[in-house]
Design a protein around this motif. Structure first.
Motif, short mmCIF file in Angstrom:
data_model
loop_
_atom_site.label_atom_id
_atom_site.label_comp_id
_atom_site.label_asym_id
_atom_site.label_seq_id
_atom_site.Cartn_x
_atom_site.Cartn_y
_atom_site.Cartn_z
N MET A 1 0.81 -1.24 0.11
CA MET A 1 -0.04 0.01 -0.11
C MET A 1 0.59 1.37 0.07
O MET A 1 1.73 1.39 0.76
N THR A 2 0.51 2.25 -0.55
CA THR A 2 1.36 3.45 -0.78
C THR A 2 1.29 4.32 0.31
O THR A 2 0.11 4.49 0.81
N ASN A 3 2.34 4.71 0.71
CA ASN A 3 2.11 5.73 2.13
C ASN A 3 1.54 7.11 1.48
O ASN A 3 2.25 7.75 0.73
N PRO A 4 0.46 7.60 2.02
CA PRO A 4 -0.06 9.18 1.43
C PRO A 4 0.82 10.01 1.60
O PRO A 4 1.11 10.65 1.05
N LYS A 5 1.58 9.83 2.92
CA LYS A 5 2.67 11.17 3.08
C LYS A 5 3.64 11.09 2.16
O LYS A 5 4.44 12.00 1.61
N ARG A 6 4.26 9.67 1.95
CA ARG A 6 5.27 9.52 0.99
C ARG A 6 5.12 10.06 -0.45
O ARG A 6 5.90 10.77 -1.17
N LEU A 7 3.89 9.71 -0.91
CA LEU A 7 3.31 10.31 -2.21
C LEU A 7 3.04 11.73 -2.37
O LEU A 7 3.59 12.35 -3.33
N SER A 8 2.84 12.52 -1.13
CA SER A 8 2.54 13.77 -1.07
C SER A 8 4.16 14.42 -1.37
O SER A 8 4.17 15.45 -2.04
N ILE A 9 5.05 13.85 -0.56
CA ILE A 9 6.44 14.39 -0.72
C ILE A 9 6.71 14.35 -2.26
O ILE A 9 7.56 15.02 -2.85
N TRP A 10 6.64 13.24 -2.81
CA TRP A 10 7.00 13.11 -4.35
C TRP A 10 6.27 13.93 -5.24
O TRP A 10 6.70 14.39 -6.07
N ILE A 11 5.01 14.26 -4.94
CA ILE A 11 4.20 15.07 -5.76
C ILE A 11 4.72 16.62 -5.58
O ILE A 11 5.25 17.32 -6.73
N LYS A 12 5.02 16.78 -4.45
CA LYS A 12 5.65 18.33 -4.08
C LYS A 12 7.01 18.34 -5.08
O LYS A 12 7.34 19.27 -5.42
N ALA A 13 7.91 17.27 -4.94
CA ALA A 13 9.17 17.41 -5.26
C ALA A 13 9.03 17.35 -7.03
O ALA A 13 10.08 18.01 -7.71
N ALA A 14 7.84 16.92 -7.57
CA ALA A 14 7.60 17.07 -8.76
C ALA A 14 7.12 18.45 -9.54
O ALA A 14 7.34 18.80 -10.50
N ARG A 15 6.89 19.56 -8.33
CA ARG A 15 6.74 20.78 -8.60
C ARG A 15 5.71 21.18 -9.67
O ARG A 15 5.88 21.51 -10.77
N PRO A 16 4.41 20.69 -9.22
CA PRO A 16 3.16 20.62 -10.15
C PRO A 16 2.94 22.25 -10.74
O PRO A 16 2.53 22.38 -11.70
N GLN A 17 3.34 23.10 -9.62
CA GLN A 17 3.12 24.48 -10.12
C GLN A 17 4.05 24.94 -11.29
O GLN A 17 3.60 25.90 -11.97
N THR A 18 4.90 24.08 -11.84
CA THR A 18 5.68 24.58 -13.15
C THR A 18 5.04 23.94 -14.20
O THR A 18 5.59 23.95 -15.24
N LEU A 19 3.98 22.86 -14.15
CA LEU A 19 3.87 22.17 -15.23
C LEU A 19 3.14 22.77 -16.24
O LEU A 19 2.73 22.39 -17.38
N PRO A 20 2.40 23.99 -16.12
CA PRO A 20 2.00 24.80 -17.27
C PRO A 20 2.95 24.84 -18.35
O PRO A 20 2.70 25.13 -19.50
#
Length: 298
Positions: free
Chosen positions: A1-20
């Protein structure tokens, strides 16, 4: 099972605010292909996924190489870097970079099969320069060339490349449209560099702000904004598009509001929000510009 906190860290590391910076070039390039009755959904969707993967892979690479070079310190006021904070190990971040870029390469082979070797070399260059932005013996972001990289690859290359994988030919209109997209993508980097100029100077990261000073970045932001707003009139007066192409002007006050902050705000802590708003402006501009292009065809 994926750790939600761990997943959140990776999402932030991907820097979604730059995806535009990945979404808008594909959106505009596809709109131009639709305008010319050449849109191919499969090629466009694969191009979009590849663009997202390259953007995320570049962000992972930045996280890793900036940590290795000691550029991310406790004085950093930008978005949290996972490797420097000890939230993700350097090895894990390096592996994530390799996997993400590798997936982009594998998916891109479909576009190569469809559109030919020109796309292969464009894709390889995008992957290599995504790594070389902060990695390698001459990292672009550390030697004042980051702005050129963003303008070329998130503007000219991405928009014209998207059009090409649809139409299998180059387009004059896609070149002019790419200038607007590249300018707005560059402004995301301008805010990033303006916010971090003191930390970059200490770390030996020679961005344009470090080399020429903060006012140079403010002027760059203004010129890039004006360049983006100059492209719809070019489409109207020189390329024969209808007045609907001026749709991006509806949000120009939003863009000038960010320009005001760039010139007159001194609190760099607030520039993370300015970066997010600059990225949103790029998104809104790109969507409205694409609508104008599509409606012109109808």
């Amino acid at each position: 099972m994926t750790n939600p906190k761990r997943l959140s860290i990776w999402i932030k590391a991907a820097r979604p605010q730059t995806l535009p910076a990945a979404f808008v070039p594909v959106c505009v390039g596809a709109a131009l292909a639709y305008h010319d009755q050449l849109l191919l959904w499969d090629a466009t969707i694969v191009a979009l996924i590849c663009a997202f993967l390259i953007q995320i892979g570049t962000n992972f690479a930045n996280d890793y190489f900036d940590y290795e070079k000691g550029a991310d310190t406790d004085q950093r006021i930008g978005f949290e870097r996972a490797t420097a904070k000890g939230l993700i190990s350097a090895d894990a971040m390096r592996n994530a970079t390799i996997i993400t870029m590798g997936l982009a390469f594998l998916l891109g082979l479909y576009l190569v099969w469809h559109a030919g070797w020109a796309i292969f070399w464009i894709g390889i260059a995008s992957l290599i320069f995504g790594i070389l932005y902060t990695g390698g013996p001459f990292p672009l972001g550390y030697n004042g060339l980051g702005d050129v990289f963003v303008f070329l690859f998130f503007g000219i290359v991405a928009v014209m490349g998207t059009y090409y994988v649809n139409a299998l030919e180059w387009s004059n209109a896609s070149f002019w449209a790419s200038l607007a997209v590249g300018a707005l993508a560059t402004n995301i980097l301008v805010i990033n560099n303006l916010r971090d100029v003191e930390q970059d100077k200490t770390a030996g990261k020679n961005t344009l702000g470090v080399i020429f000073g903060e006012d140079a970045l403010r002027w760059e932001y203004l010129l890039m904004l004006l360049l983006a707003l100059a492209i719809p009139p070019h489409f109207y007066f020189q390329l024969g598009y209808d007045a609907i192409i001026f749709l991006p002007f509806l949000i120009s006050p939003y863009g000038f509001a960010q320009l005001y902050k760039v010139w007159f705000w001194d609190d760099k802590q607030k520039f993370n929000k300015v970066l997010e708003h600059t990225a949103r402006f790029m998104t809104f501009y790109g969507i409205l510009f694409s609508i104008g292009i599509i409606v012109d065809h109808l």
